[in-house]
Design an enzyme around this catalytic site. Structure first.
Site, PDB file in Angstrom:
ATOM      1  N   TYR A 278      -8.507 -38.534  22.348  1.00  0.00           N
ATOM      2  CA  TYR A 278      -7.958 -38.777  21.143  1.00  0.00           C
ATOM      3  C   TYR A 278      -6.836 -40.332  20.850  1.00  0.00           C
ATOM      4  O   TYR A 278      -6.723 -41.003  21.085  1.00  0.00           O
ATOM      5  CB  TYR A 278      -7.275 -38.142  20.841  1.00  0.00           C
ATOM      6  CG  TYR A 278      -7.438 -38.171  19.073  1.00  0.00           C
ATOM      7  CD1 TYR A 278      -8.276 -38.396  17.918  1.00  0.00           C
ATOM      8  CD2 TYR A 278      -5.948 -38.008  18.290  1.00  0.00           C
ATOM      9  CE1 TYR A 278      -8.317 -38.002  16.537  1.00  0.00           C
ATOM     10  CE2 TYR A 278      -5.603 -38.424  17.191  1.00  0.00           C
ATOM     11  CZ  TYR A 278      -6.937 -38.372  16.331  1.00  0.00           C
ATOM     12  OH  TYR A 278      -6.804 -38.400  14.789  1.00  0.00           O
TER      13      TYR A 278
ATOM     14  N   LYS B   5      -0.609 -41.073  15.478  1.00  0.00           N
ATOM     15  CA  LYS B   5      -0.157 -39.720  14.068  1.00  0.00           C
ATOM     16  C   LYS B   5       0.734 -39.190  13.877  1.00  0.00           C
ATOM     17  O   LYS B   5       0.829 -38.565  13.805  1.00  0.00           O
ATOM     18  CB  LYS B   5      -1.868 -38.816  14.279  1.00  0.00           C
ATOM     19  CG  LYS B   5      -3.339 -39.320  13.949  1.00  0.00           C
ATOM     20  CD  LYS B   5      -3.220 -40.082  12.439  1.00  0.00           C
ATOM     21  CE  LYS B   5      -4.617 -40.002  12.158  1.00  0.00           C
ATOM     22  NZ  LYS B   5      -5.083 -40.731  11.204  1.00  0.00           N
TER      23      LYS B   5
HETATM   24  P1  NAD Z   1     -13.961 -43.908   8.006  1.00  0.00           P
HETATM   25  O1  NAD Z   1     -13.999 -44.718   8.936  1.00  0.00           O
HETATM   26  O2  NAD Z   1     -15.038 -43.066   6.946  1.00  0.00           O
HETATM   27  O3  NAD Z   1     -12.495 -44.610   7.818  1.00  0.00           O
HETATM   28  C1  NAD Z   1     -11.296 -45.663   7.893  1.00  0.00           C
HETATM   29  C2  NAD Z   1     -10.733 -46.380   7.701  1.00  0.00           C
HETATM   30  O4  NAD Z   1      -9.888 -47.569   7.387  1.00  0.00           O
HETATM   31  C3  NAD Z   1     -11.692 -47.639   7.121  1.00  0.00           C
HETATM   32  O5  NAD Z   1     -12.083 -47.836   5.513  1.00  0.00           O
HETATM   33  C4  NAD Z   1     -11.935 -48.923   7.574  1.00  0.00           C
HETATM   34  O6  NAD Z   1     -11.976 -49.969   6.496  1.00  0.00           O
HETATM   35  C5  NAD Z   1      -9.898 -48.226   7.224  1.00  0.00           C
HETATM   36  N1  NAD Z   1      -9.979 -49.938   7.911  1.00  0.00           N
HETATM   37  C6  NAD Z   1     -10.114 -49.708   9.193  1.00  0.00           C
HETATM   38  N2  NAD Z   1      -8.355 -51.302   9.353  1.00  0.00           N
HETATM   39  C7  NAD Z   1      -8.389 -51.163   8.118  1.00  0.00           C
HETATM   40  C8  NAD Z   1      -7.372 -52.192   8.081  1.00  0.00           C
HETATM   41  N3  NAD Z   1      -6.696 -53.284   9.261  1.00  0.00           N
HETATM   42  N4  NAD Z   1      -7.126 -52.556   6.794  1.00  0.00           N
HETATM   43  C9  NAD Z   1      -7.393 -52.029   5.866  1.00  0.00           C
HETATM   44  N5  NAD Z   1      -7.729 -50.665   6.311  1.00  0.00           N
HETATM   45  C10 NAD Z   1      -8.414 -50.961   6.823  1.00  0.00           C
HETATM   46  O7  NAD Z   1     -13.228 -43.096   8.595  1.00  0.00           O
HETATM   47  P2  NAD Z   1     -12.656 -41.283   8.302  1.00  0.00           P
HETATM   48  O8  NAD Z   1     -12.984 -40.670   9.420  1.00  0.00           O
HETATM   49  O9  NAD Z   1     -13.008 -41.473   6.753  1.00  0.00           O
HETATM   50  O10 NAD Z   1     -10.596 -41.868   7.953  1.00  0.00           O
HETATM   51  C11 NAD Z   1     -10.172 -41.700   7.303  1.00  0.00           C
HETATM   52  C12 NAD Z   1      -8.424 -41.221   8.029  1.00  0.00           C
HETATM   53  O11 NAD Z   1      -9.034 -39.714   7.977  1.00  0.00           O
HETATM   54  C13 NAD Z   1      -7.886 -42.188   8.343  1.00  0.00           C
HETATM   55  O12 NAD Z   1      -6.718 -41.840   9.780  1.00  0.00           O
HETATM   56  C14 NAD Z   1      -8.463 -40.766  10.270  1.00  0.00           C
HETATM   57  O13 NAD Z   1      -7.704 -41.047  11.485  1.00  0.00           O
HETATM   58  C15 NAD Z   1      -8.108 -39.792   9.542  1.00  0.00           C
HETATM   59  N6  NAD Z   1      -8.916 -37.841   9.889  1.00  0.00           N
HETATM   60  C16 NAD Z   1     -10.375 -38.646  10.260  1.00  0.00           C
HETATM   61  C17 NAD Z   1     -10.870 -37.121  10.415  1.00  0.00           C
HETATM   62  C18 NAD Z   1     -12.347 -37.403  11.116  1.00  0.00           C
HETATM   63  O14 NAD Z   1     -12.466 -36.125  12.020  1.00  0.00           O
HETATM   64  N7  NAD Z   1     -12.827 -37.989  10.240  1.00  0.00           N
HETATM   65  C19 NAD Z   1      -9.269 -36.003  10.970  1.00  0.00           C
HETATM   66  C20 NAD Z   1      -8.830 -36.024  10.805  1.00  0.00           C
HETATM   67  C21 NAD Z   1      -8.302 -37.413   9.950  1.00  0.00           C
END
Ligand code: NAD
Length: 258
Positions: free
Chosen positions: A158, A165
């Site tokens: 990570y 984070k």
């Molecule tokens: P995802 O890829 O579906 O979403 C990530 C989003 O970030 C995408 O829509 C992308 O277009 C956007 N993005 C990236 N660069 C950008 C920029 N410069 N401007 C605007 N938007 C931008 O993946 P996800 O897993 O749904 O991620 C969403 C959030 O959840 C993130 O913060 C991620 O760290 C967090 N998260 C994810 C998990 C997991 O296991 N998937 C767990 C905990 C937290």
């Protein structure tokens, strides 16, 4: 009753039907919120088309490009909200980015530019969007962001995203302290691992998911809709006394020692 009727909610971070933001948008819509959706534009307009088709059933009243690295797009997003909605009630910050190279291997080898980009997009953007939302949240509001346990503990691969984070979680506390007197609440959901576009860039994500399925008290990981339900709660009056918190929606994994 969880009711978001009459609330204007801006949802960032929908890339496809696996996105956590998509789960959140569906649950906010179900609770009656009026939605504005932003997407990350690309040169060929593919993302715009894909996200527009996906969100159509939720009837968003705003659909806007917003790359958080582009000051003009952020400005224009919030100007449009002011013109068309007059007030904003809910901001969902659900985006992050780090180069795939920086999401495996040795953390000590993270490049300066990789470090800066990850923290700019994944951490600073919450501060920036919250600052832009503040003057529009004239009747109070709720800001919700997404974090992960890797910001608190060292999780294999990570790496730089863990640092991002950690900064995000501290930003939640500083923002909550600043915005509380205006009745704007700021919280984070720490979600368990879910397969998405962003998480597939993290080395060994499937192993992480299998580990959670074996060890978490609920013996499974969570879904986007479960995260969406928690977000709807944090955006509603049911959580009116809660701010500055990190809410774990992870099937209980965080409490386990082994
Ligand atoms: P995802 O890829 O579906 O979403 C990530 C989003 O970030 C995408 O829509 C992308 O277009 C956007 N993005 C990236 N660069 C950008 C920029 N410069 N401007 C605007 N938007 C931008 O993946 P996800 O897993 O749904 O991620 C969403 C959030 O959840 C993130 O913060 C991620 O760290 C967090 N998260 C994810 C998990 C997991 O296991 N998937 C767990 C905990 C937290």
């Amino acid at each position: 009753m969880l009711n978001l009727t009459g609330k204007n909610a801006l949802v960032t971070g929908i890339a496809n039907n696996r996105s956590i933001a998509w789960g959140i948008a569906q649950q906010l819509h179900k609770a009656g919120a009026n939605l504005g959706i932003t997407y990350l534009p690309d040169e060929r307009g593919k993302m715009e088309k894909k996200v527009a088709e996906l969100v159509e059933p939720l009837n968003p009243s705003l659909f806007l490009p917003c790359n958080v690295q582009d000051e003009d797009q952020i400005k224009s997003t919030f100007e449009t909200i002011r013109e068309q909605w007059e007030k904003l009630d809910i901001l969902i910050h659900c985006l992050a980015f780090a180069s795939k190279d920086d999401l495996s291997g040795d953390f000590s080898q993270t490049s300066r530019s990789g470090f800066n980009t990850a923290l700019e997009i994944s951490t600073y953007s919450l501060v920036q969007l919250s600052g832009a939302a503040k003057p529009l949240m004239t009747e109070g509001g709720s800001i919700v962001t997404l974090t992960y346990l890797g910001g608190v503990r060292a999780i294999p691969n990570y790496n730089v995203m863990g640092v991002a984070k950690a900064g995000l979680e501290m930003s939640v506390r500083y923002l909550a302290a600043e915005l509380g007197p205006q009745n704007i609440r700021v919280n984070a959901i720490s979600a368990g691992p879910i397969r998405t576009l962003a998480s597939s860039a993290v080395g060994g994500i499937l192993d992480m998911i299998h580990h959670v399925e074996e060890v978490a008290p609920l013996r499974r990981t969570v879904t986007q809709l479960e995260v969406g339900n928690a977000a709807a709660f944090l955006c509603s009056d049911l959580s009116s006394g809660i701010t500055g918190q990190i809410l774990y929606v992870d099937a209980g994994y965080e409490i386990m020692g082994m």
